[in-house]
Design a protein around this motif. Structure first.
Motif, PDB file in Angstrom:
ATOM      1  N   MET A  49       0.617  -1.335   0.049  1.00  0.00           N
ATOM      2  CA  MET A  49       0.081  -0.015   0.047  1.00  0.00           C
ATOM      3  C   MET A  49       0.885   1.247   0.118  1.00  0.00           C
ATOM      4  SD  MET A  49      -3.643  -0.117   1.246  1.00  0.00           S
ATOM      5  CE  MET A  49      -4.283  -1.079   2.462  1.00  0.00           C
ATOM      6  N   SER A  50       0.286   2.230  -0.492  1.00  0.00           N
ATOM      7  CA  SER A  50       1.166   3.606  -0.600  1.00  0.00           C
ATOM      8  C   SER A  50       0.656   4.174   0.811  1.00  0.00           C
ATOM      9  CB  SER A  50       0.457   4.273  -1.601  1.00  0.00           C
ATOM     10  OG  SER A  50      -0.665   4.961  -1.507  1.00  0.00           O
ATOM     11  N   GLN A  51       1.544   5.355   0.866  1.00  0.00           N
ATOM     12  CA  GLN A  51       1.189   6.218   2.300  1.00  0.00           C
ATOM     13  C   GLN A  51       0.080   6.559   2.339  1.00  0.00           C
ATOM     14  OE1 GLN A  51       4.341   9.211   1.571  1.00  0.00           O
ATOM     15  NE2 GLN A  51       2.642  10.570   0.851  1.00  0.00           N
ATOM     16  N   HIS A  52      -0.865   6.621   1.125  1.00  0.00           N
ATOM     17  CA  HIS A  52      -2.277   7.303   1.273  1.00  0.00           C
ATOM     18  C   HIS A  52      -3.361   6.022   1.509  1.00  0.00           C
ATOM     19  CE1 HIS A  52      -0.653  11.106   0.198  1.00  0.00           C
ATOM     20  NE2 HIS A  52      -0.011  10.622  -0.872  1.00  0.00           N
ATOM     21  N   ASP A  53      -2.946   5.115   1.829  1.00  0.00           N
ATOM     22  CA  ASP A  53      -3.881   3.905   2.174  1.00  0.00           C
ATOM     23  C   ASP A  53      -4.690   3.234   1.039  1.00  0.00           C
ATOM     24  OD1 ASP A  53      -2.762   3.757   4.742  1.00  0.00           O
ATOM     25  OD2 ASP A  53      -4.408   4.933   5.389  1.00  0.00           O
ATOM     26  N   ASP A  62      -3.716   1.453  -3.131  1.00  0.00           N
ATOM     27  CA  ASP A  62      -2.896   0.617  -3.859  1.00  0.00           C
ATOM     28  C   ASP A  62      -2.775   1.150  -5.313  1.00  0.00           C
ATOM     29  OD1 ASP A  62      -2.579  -1.563  -1.958  1.00  0.00           O
ATOM     30  OD2 ASP A  62      -4.166  -2.624  -2.660  1.00  0.00           O
ATOM     31  N   LEU A  63      -1.589   1.528  -5.558  1.00  0.00           N
ATOM     32  CA  LEU A  63      -1.408   1.941  -6.724  1.00  0.00           C
ATOM     33  C   LEU A  63      -1.206   0.990  -8.005  1.00  0.00           C
ATOM     34  CD1 LEU A  63       1.267   4.688  -6.039  1.00  0.00           C
ATOM     35  CD2 LEU A  63      -1.071   5.105  -6.450  1.00  0.00           C
TER      36      LEU A  63
END
Length: 137
Positions: free
Chosen positions: A1-5, A7-8
């Motif tokens: 996961m990215s830091q923004h919760d 998935d990219l």
């Protein structure tokens, strides 16, 4: 996961990108050979004519689409922004849509004739683009 919760989407591996870039070059050359105006591959603005691009996402690929002149596109955007009835589109909007559809079919047929494995790209993700999946030997 990215830091923004969230998935990219995964990016394609370097070897996949090399194959896509090579395929895009072949498609670009095939379209240039017909006399169609092909946008410079390093142009960030795109320009009018055929635009061949490589999508970097893992499930992406080589996409080809027709770009109209900026003035034509801007006119349509202004008409749509002013609010239109989707069941009774203005003639200018219908003409624009017809041009996009005709050019997609033309590009699809030219590339298929030149030996490429092509299909209409997913309209939701890629609009009126053509997806080039490969080329035949």
């Amino acid at each position: 996961m990215s830091q923004h919760d969230f998935d990219l989407p995964p990016k394609a591996a370097p070897d996949v990108m090399r194959r896509r870039t090579e395929l895009a070059g072949k498609a670009r050359d095939a379209l240039k050979q017909t006399g169609l105006p092909v946008c410079r591959e390093d142009s960030s603005e795109g320009g009018s004519g055929v635009n061949v691009r490589v999508d970097h996402l893992a499930d992406g690929g080589v996409l080809v689409e027709w770009n109209t002149r900026e003035e034509f596109t801007s006119e349509i955007v202004e008409i749509l922004a002013s609010g239109v009835d989707p069941s009774d589109l203005p003639q200018e909007v219908r003409h624009y849509e017809n041009v996009q559809t005709c050019m997609r079919e033309t590009i699809l047929n030219i590339l298929a004739s030149a030996g490429f494995d092509v299909e209409r790209a997913d309209a939701h993700s890629y609009g009126k683009a053509v997806h080039v999946r490969g080329s035949y030997p």
